[in-house]
Design a protein around this motif. Structure first.
Motif, PDB file in Angstrom:
ATOM      1  N   UNK A 129       0.888  -1.250   0.080  1.00  0.00           N
ATOM      2  CA  UNK A 129      -0.021  -0.095  -0.007  1.00  0.00           C
ATOM      3  C   UNK A 129       0.808   1.290  -0.121  1.00  0.00           C
ATOM      4  N   UNK A 130       0.582   2.223  -1.204  1.00  0.00           N
ATOM      5  CA  UNK A 130       1.528   3.301  -0.888  1.00  0.00           C
ATOM      6  C   UNK A 130       0.692   4.468  -0.327  1.00  0.00           C
ATOM      7  N   UNK A 131       1.573   5.358   0.382  1.00  0.00           N
ATOM      8  CA  UNK A 131       0.769   6.306   1.115  1.00  0.00           C
ATOM      9  C   UNK A 131       1.628   7.673   0.855  1.00  0.00           C
ATOM     10  N   UNK A 132       0.886   8.662   0.390  1.00  0.00           N
ATOM     11  CA  UNK A 132       1.744   9.882   0.166  1.00  0.00           C
ATOM     12  C   UNK A 132       1.408  11.128   1.186  1.00  0.00           C
ATOM     13  N   UNK A 133       2.409  12.008   1.376  1.00  0.00           N
ATOM     14  CA  UNK A 133       2.573  12.940   2.471  1.00  0.00           C
ATOM     15  C   UNK A 133       1.426  14.073   2.159  1.00  0.00           C
ATOM     16  N   UNK A 134       0.894  14.309   0.881  1.00  0.00           N
ATOM     17  CA  UNK A 134       0.012  15.136   0.540  1.00  0.00           C
ATOM     18  C   UNK A 134      -1.490  14.993   0.781  1.00  0.00           C
ATOM     19  N   UNK A 135      -1.582  13.313   1.134  1.00  0.00           N
ATOM     20  CA  UNK A 135      -2.985  12.878   1.279  1.00  0.00           C
ATOM     21  C   UNK A 135      -2.906  12.168   2.613  1.00  0.00           C
ATOM     22  N   UNK A 136      -3.455  13.116   3.671  1.00  0.00           N
ATOM     23  CA  UNK A 136      -3.242  12.467   5.156  1.00  0.00           C
ATOM     24  C   UNK A 136      -4.301  11.279   5.346  1.00  0.00           C
ATOM     25  N   UNK A 137      -5.162  11.209   4.506  1.00  0.00           N
ATOM     26  CA  UNK A 137      -6.068  10.133   4.913  1.00  0.00           C
ATOM     27  C   UNK A 137      -5.494   8.735   4.873  1.00  0.00           C
ATOM     28  N   UNK A 138      -4.350   8.741   3.810  1.00  0.00           N
ATOM     29  CA  UNK A 138      -3.679   7.271   3.545  1.00  0.00           C
ATOM     30  C   UNK A 138      -2.854   7.084   5.038  1.00  0.00           C
ATOM     31  N   UNK A 139      -2.343   7.933   5.547  1.00  0.00           N
ATOM     32  CA  UNK A 139      -1.769   7.864   7.093  1.00  0.00           C
ATOM     33  C   UNK A 139      -2.656   7.119   7.977  1.00  0.00           C
ATOM     34  N   UNK A 140      -3.803   7.543   8.024  1.00  0.00           N
ATOM     35  CA  UNK A 140      -4.931   6.977   8.673  1.00  0.00           C
ATOM     36  C   UNK A 140      -5.359   5.714   8.404  1.00  0.00           C
ATOM     37  N   UNK A 141      -5.518   5.353   7.183  1.00  0.00           N
ATOM     38  CA  UNK A 141      -5.858   4.115   6.545  1.00  0.00           C
ATOM     39  C   UNK A 141      -4.743   3.209   6.924  1.00  0.00           C
ATOM     40  N   UNK A 142      -3.480   3.299   6.667  1.00  0.00           N
ATOM     41  CA  UNK A 142      -2.512   2.587   7.016  1.00  0.00           C
ATOM     42  C   UNK A 142      -2.292   1.992   8.606  1.00  0.00           C
ATOM     43  N   UNK A 143      -2.720   2.872   9.177  1.00  0.00           N
ATOM     44  CA  UNK A 143      -2.452   3.080  10.535  1.00  0.00           C
ATOM     45  C   UNK A 143      -3.898   1.772  11.402  1.00  0.00           C
ATOM     46  N   UNK A 144      -4.963   2.452  10.934  1.00  0.00           N
ATOM     47  CA  UNK A 144      -6.084   1.631  11.294  1.00  0.00           C
ATOM     48  C   UNK A 144      -6.474   0.274  10.735  1.00  0.00           C
ATOM     49  N   UNK A 145      -5.785   0.142   9.514  1.00  0.00           N
ATOM     50  CA  UNK A 145      -6.112  -1.049   8.849  1.00  0.00           C
ATOM     51  C   UNK A 145      -4.841  -1.758   8.445  1.00  0.00           C
ATOM     52  N   UNK A 146      -3.718  -1.782   9.273  1.00  0.00           N
ATOM     53  CA  UNK A 146      -2.520  -2.219   9.024  1.00  0.00           C
ATOM     54  C   UNK A 146      -2.292  -3.585   8.848  1.00  0.00           C
ATOM     55  N   UNK A 147      -2.978  -4.572   9.443  1.00  0.00           N
ATOM     56  CA  UNK A 147      -3.143  -5.706   9.192  1.00  0.00           C
ATOM     57  C   UNK A 147      -3.617  -6.132   7.766  1.00  0.00           C
ATOM     58  N   UNK A 148      -4.100  -5.384   6.925  1.00  0.00           N
ATOM     59  CA  UNK A 148      -4.804  -5.629   5.618  1.00  0.00           C
ATOM     60  C   UNK A 148      -3.538  -5.743   4.785  1.00  0.00           C
ATOM     61  N   UNK A 149      -2.363  -5.046   5.012  1.00  0.00           N
ATOM     62  CA  UNK A 149      -1.147  -4.862   4.180  1.00  0.00           C
ATOM     63  C   UNK A 149      -0.017  -5.523   4.692  1.00  0.00           C
ATOM     64  N   UNK A 150       0.722  -6.227   3.777  1.00  0.00           N
ATOM     65  CA  UNK A 150       2.081  -6.805   4.228  1.00  0.00           C
ATOM     66  C   UNK A 150       3.036  -5.768   4.285  1.00  0.00           C
ATOM     67  N   UNK A 151       2.837  -4.896   3.309  1.00  0.00           N
ATOM     68  CA  UNK A 151       3.908  -3.674   3.093  1.00  0.00           C
ATOM     69  C   UNK A 151       3.200  -2.458   2.996  1.00  0.00           C
TER      70      UNK A 151
END
Length: 373
Positions: free
Chosen positions: A52-74
């Motif tokens: 899962x890619x996350x970009x600094x200019x889209x803060x929602x990605x940071x939230x998704x990665x934290x809340x749903x981290x088990x959905x991603x291996x990387x």
């Protein structure tokens, strides 16, 4: 405590829920359900790798990665750039001010059956002098990357440079190609040797095997040489259209032809598994102004369009994407944005052939997309 039917049952129910949603897709149903991820957030529906890619200019990605981290291996935050400092006659890695170690710790904390690995993307932004130095002294850049990984506790890196080199025609020159592969191999060797029990990983972002329009391609020869030392390939099977050539972002026949190319190139032979290739999924769309023009469309913008126009969503059986049209100020718009149905088709394709997936990028999608992962 899990319900009586267990984790397998939760996955089954979640998949059924997502399937039911996709069968009756409308602007109204999306507006009703898009903000909820109802699947079990502590496990994935498939054992295949998910980047899962996350970009600094889209803060929602940071939230998704934290809340749903088990959905991603990387998880790959888009933080870093490799540059050449001519005055200092040395390489530098910029973008370190974006690194958030607190967020990294929360994402990497075990949250179910898997710990997400943090593998920041680094893009090579080199002028001719810097590129020459990279080819002549590849170990200097490789050591710098290793130092960065150790300093911040990264699990590896996603390197994005091959598509630029292919697009510029540099890889057509035999000497350049050989030196470029040598530079990446040295980086891989250093990363793999850094930790005996848990080697750091090298993921290479690459163009598709079959180009869309006149874009760059990953050649069979390059793939066979690179796959020996690259851990994963992040395959860019999106951006098939553009404002100059409006249309679906990842038409089905094109995506399928790339998957078939992976299999025909024998990624499953000689001890290499198909899951080494991560099929690219776009979680963003495009709002085109016909006959030419338009821009990328994020999830929250898509929702606003649905609220404003209540359009009829049309399923294109050929491209397996949803599209709708509307008029504004005398201009005709054509909107392509992923849906549960379009994503599920591509996930099923990856699963059929044993590929992993990579998502660009999770801050741009709708929350209920993650029910499918």
């Amino acid at each position: 405590m899990e319900p009586a039917w267990g984790l397998a049952g939760i996955v089954f129910v979640s998949c059924c829920l997502a399937a039911a949603r996709s069968l009756d897709l409308s602007a109204e149903s999306i507006l009703q359900d898009h903000h909820e991820c109802q699947a079990n957030i502590r496990m994935r529906a498939s054992p295949a790798p998910v980047l899962a890619y996350v970009t600094p200019w889209n803060s929602k990605g940071y939230e998704i990665a934290e809340q749903l981290s088990a959905k991603f291996t990387h998880v790959s935050p888009v933080w870093l750039q490799l540059r050449w400092d001519a005055a200092a006659t040395s390489f530098s890695v910029t973008g370190q001010h974006d690194i958030d170690t607190g967020w990294m710790a929360r994402v990497a904390q075990p949250n179910g059956t898997v710990r997400a690995k943090i593998v920041p993307r680094v893009i090579f932004e080199l002028d001719q002098a810097g590129l020459r130095e990279l080819l002549v002294k590849p170990k200097a850049a490789a050591n710098l990357f290793l130092d960065i990984c150790v300093k911040y506790g990264f699990d590896g890196l996603v390197v994005e440079t091959w598509a630029q080199w292919a697009g510029s025609g540099l890889l057509m020159h035999t000497s350049f190609r050989k030196q470029a592969i040598t530079a990446l191999r040295q980086l891989s060797d250093l990363l793999h040797a850094a930790k005996a029990k848990h080697p750091l990983e090298l993921i290479l972002a690459v163009p598709p095997f079959v180009a869309a329009n006149q874009g760059p391609e990953l050649s069979t020869t390059d793939f066979h040489e690179l796959r020996v030392f690259v851990d994963f390939f992040s395959l860019m099977t999106y951006d098939a259209s553009s404002p100059a050539q409006p249309g679906p972002n990842a038409p089905w026949t094109w995506v399928k032809s790339n998957v078939q190319a992976v299999m025909s190139h024998g990624s499953h032979r000689e001890g290499r598994k198909p899951e080494q290739v991560l099929l690219g999924l776009n979680f963003y769309g495009n709002n085109y102004v016909l006959p030419s023009g338009g821009r990328a469309l994020l999830g929250h913008e898509y929702i606003e369009l649905l609220k404003q126009y209540n359009p009829a969503l049309i399923w294109d059986k050929r491209t397996k994407e949803h599209v709708f049209e509307y008029d504004k100020e005398g201009m005709h718009h054509e909107v392509y944005y992923p849906s549960l149905k379009s994503i599920q088709h591509r996930l099923d394709l990856a699963k059929k052939y044993g590929l992993g997936i990579s998502i660009w990028e999770i801050g741009q999608g709708l929350d209920f997309f993650y029910d499918l992962l």
